[in-house]
Design a protein around this motif. Structure first.
Motif, PDB file in Angstrom:
ATOM      1  N   THR A  94       0.823  -1.210   0.000  1.00  0.00           N
ATOM      2  CA  THR A  94       0.000   0.000   0.000  1.00  0.00           C
ATOM      3  C   THR A  94       0.856   1.259   0.000  1.00  0.00           C
ATOM      4  O   THR A  94       0.606   2.191  -0.785  1.00  0.00           O
ATOM      5  N   ILE A 141      -9.357  -0.252   0.424  1.00  0.00           N
ATOM      6  CA  ILE A 141      -9.079   0.229  -0.933  1.00  0.00           C
ATOM      7  C   ILE A 141     -10.334   0.828  -1.566  1.00  0.00           C
ATOM      8  O   ILE A 141     -10.249   1.848  -2.273  1.00  0.00           O
ATOM      9  N   ASP A 156     -11.600   4.490 -11.769  1.00  0.00           N
ATOM     10  CA  ASP A 156     -11.724   3.037 -11.800  1.00  0.00           C
ATOM     11  C   ASP A 156     -12.215   2.658 -13.190  1.00  0.00           C
ATOM     12  O   ASP A 156     -13.356   2.942 -13.556  1.00  0.00           O
ATOM     13  N   TYR A 207     -15.036  -5.876 -10.836  1.00  0.00           N
ATOM     14  CA  TYR A 207     -13.770  -6.601 -10.818  1.00  0.00           C
ATOM     15  C   TYR A 207     -13.725  -7.544 -12.014  1.00  0.00           C
ATOM     16  O   TYR A 207     -14.740  -7.790 -12.681  1.00  0.00           O
ATOM     17  N   ALA A 229      -5.662  -3.579  -8.023  1.00  0.00           N
ATOM     18  CA  ALA A 229      -6.025  -3.982  -6.667  1.00  0.00           C
ATOM     19  C   ALA A 229      -6.546  -5.403  -6.749  1.00  0.00           C
ATOM     20  O   ALA A 229      -7.464  -5.678  -7.531  1.00  0.00           O
ATOM     21  N   THR A 231      -8.535  -8.449  -5.546  1.00  0.00           N
ATOM     22  CA  THR A 231      -9.689  -8.718  -4.683  1.00  0.00           C
ATOM     23  C   THR A 231      -9.547 -10.080  -4.019  1.00  0.00           C
ATOM     24  O   THR A 231      -8.875 -10.982  -4.524  1.00  0.00           O
ATOM     25  N   VAL A 239      -9.992  -5.957  -0.797  1.00  0.00           N
ATOM     26  CA  VAL A 239      -8.722  -6.105  -1.505  1.00  0.00           C
ATOM     27  C   VAL A 239      -7.639  -6.465  -0.498  1.00  0.00           C
ATOM     28  O   VAL A 239      -7.593  -5.911   0.604  1.00  0.00           O
ATOM     29  N   HIS A 241      -4.173  -6.914  -1.699  1.00  0.00           N
ATOM     30  CA  HIS A 241      -2.853  -6.593  -2.247  1.00  0.00           C
ATOM     31  C   HIS A 241      -3.025  -5.596  -3.382  1.00  0.00           C
ATOM     32  O   HIS A 241      -4.057  -5.595  -4.066  1.00  0.00           O
ATOM     33  N   VAL A 242      -2.025  -4.740  -3.576  1.00  0.00           N
ATOM     34  CA  VAL A 242      -2.053  -3.773  -4.674  1.00  0.00           C
ATOM     35  C   VAL A 242      -0.672  -3.697  -5.320  1.00  0.00           C
ATOM     36  O   VAL A 242       0.343  -3.985  -4.696  1.00  0.00           O
ATOM     37  N   HIS A 256       5.416  -4.718  -7.602  1.00  0.00           N
ATOM     38  CA  HIS A 256       4.806  -4.586  -6.274  1.00  0.00           C
ATOM     39  C   HIS A 256       5.817  -4.789  -5.163  1.00  0.00           C
ATOM     40  O   HIS A 256       6.916  -5.316  -5.383  1.00  0.00           O
TER      41      HIS A 256
END
Length: 292
Positions: A94, A141, A156, A207, A229, A231, A239, A241-242, A256
């Motif tokens: 993040t 998120i 988005d 998504y 992001a 899901t 979420v 992880h990004v 990442h």
């Protein structure tokens, strides 16, 4: 921009600006290493400005690559009292994405000082644009996306990508797992989080399912510099992880802050394979910086 002129700007910002402006800095900043971090911020802003990127995605990818090799560390934002925390020498997924986005938006707004970066980072990290206690941070998120979409910073684009779907979840993971968050031992902070979560009951968001990510129309719609992001199946959480997409010869890969690799990396696995092996993940959301 002329290289000599760029160098002059760098020297002025690096040496003169911190000395003159620091006393007037309105931020309550919790630095990891102020000298090193301000130097890194200034260096990247100057390099990114000199890049003259043709679009925000190119800018995001360029800045993201500047952090490859940065050590992974979770929990760097935690501390009491809540304050704008800056740590460019250690990152989790993040803080990596937030830092890259704040730097890119600073450049997009034709700003080039670390003070401008602080303004942007605080704006995108907190609900009202400034740190006002733990509950003011945009922890989910979905909350981060909605808030910063309304501000005109990101969009988005998931719903515009072929074969996208919709997921409905109630976001209450934090309040239902109070013991995992030391800050929630304070009753007022706990109530602040619960009040925020009320707005995310049966929250609907787009998504793209993991199983569809090998589809050529979807792959062709993804771009380097997209913020993704990931899901999750986890109850109460949207979420887990990004990261940022980079397009390699074998398709999209994830840039990442990886807990597995213990640093910021371009993942060795293509995104489709990464998602296939991560059984707790259900798909991706795709975000882009707004064109100014």
């Amino acid at each position: 921009m002329n290289k000599a002129y760029t160098y002059i700007i760098f020297i002025l910002l690096l040496i003169i600006l911190p000395a003159n402006v620091l006393a007037a800095d309105p931020h309550e900043v919790r630095w990891h290493n102020e000298a090193a971090d301000t130097t890194t911020i200034t260096r990247i802003l100057v390099k990114a400005t000199d890049l003259c990127a043709s679009n925000p995605n190119q800018l995001v990818e360029f800045i993201g690559r500047e952090f490859i090799g940065t050590p992974y560390k979770s929990g760097t934002l935690e501390g009491s009292p809540e304050a704008l925390t800056v740590n460019l020498e250690e990152m989790d997924c993040t803080t990596f994405v937030e830092t890259v986005v704040a730097l890119a938006l600073t450049v997009e707004n034709h700003r080039c000082s670390w003070i401008d970066f602080l303004d942007m980072l605080e704006t995108i990290r907190y609900r009202n644009g400034y740190a006002d206690g733990y509950a003011s941070r945009l922890h989910y998120i979905s909350d981060w996306v909605i808030t910063n979409t309304h501000r005109g910073y990101i969009k988005d684009v998931t719903g515009r990508i072929p074969q996208s779907d919709v997921q409905i979840k109630t976001l209450d993971f934090m309040s239902r797992n109070r013991s995992k968050y030391p800050a929630l031992s304070d009753s007022a902070t706990f109530e602040g989080i619960k009040n925020m979560e009320v707005g995310y009951r049966s929250h609907r968001f787009p998504y793209i399912k993991s199983a569809r990510l090998s589809s050529k129309p979807i792959i062709n719609a993804l771009k380097g510099g997209d913020i993704v992001a990931l899901t999750t199946k986890t109850n109460g959480l949207d979420v887990s992880h990004v990261g940022i997409l980079v397009i390699e010869k074998d398709g999209p890969h994830l840039l990442h802050a990886s807990s597995k690799e213990d640093k910021v990396v371009i993942d060795k696995l293509p995104l489709t394979e990464y998602m296939r092996k991560a059984h707790q993940l259900t798909g991706i959301r795709v975000l882009r910086l707004q064109t100014q």
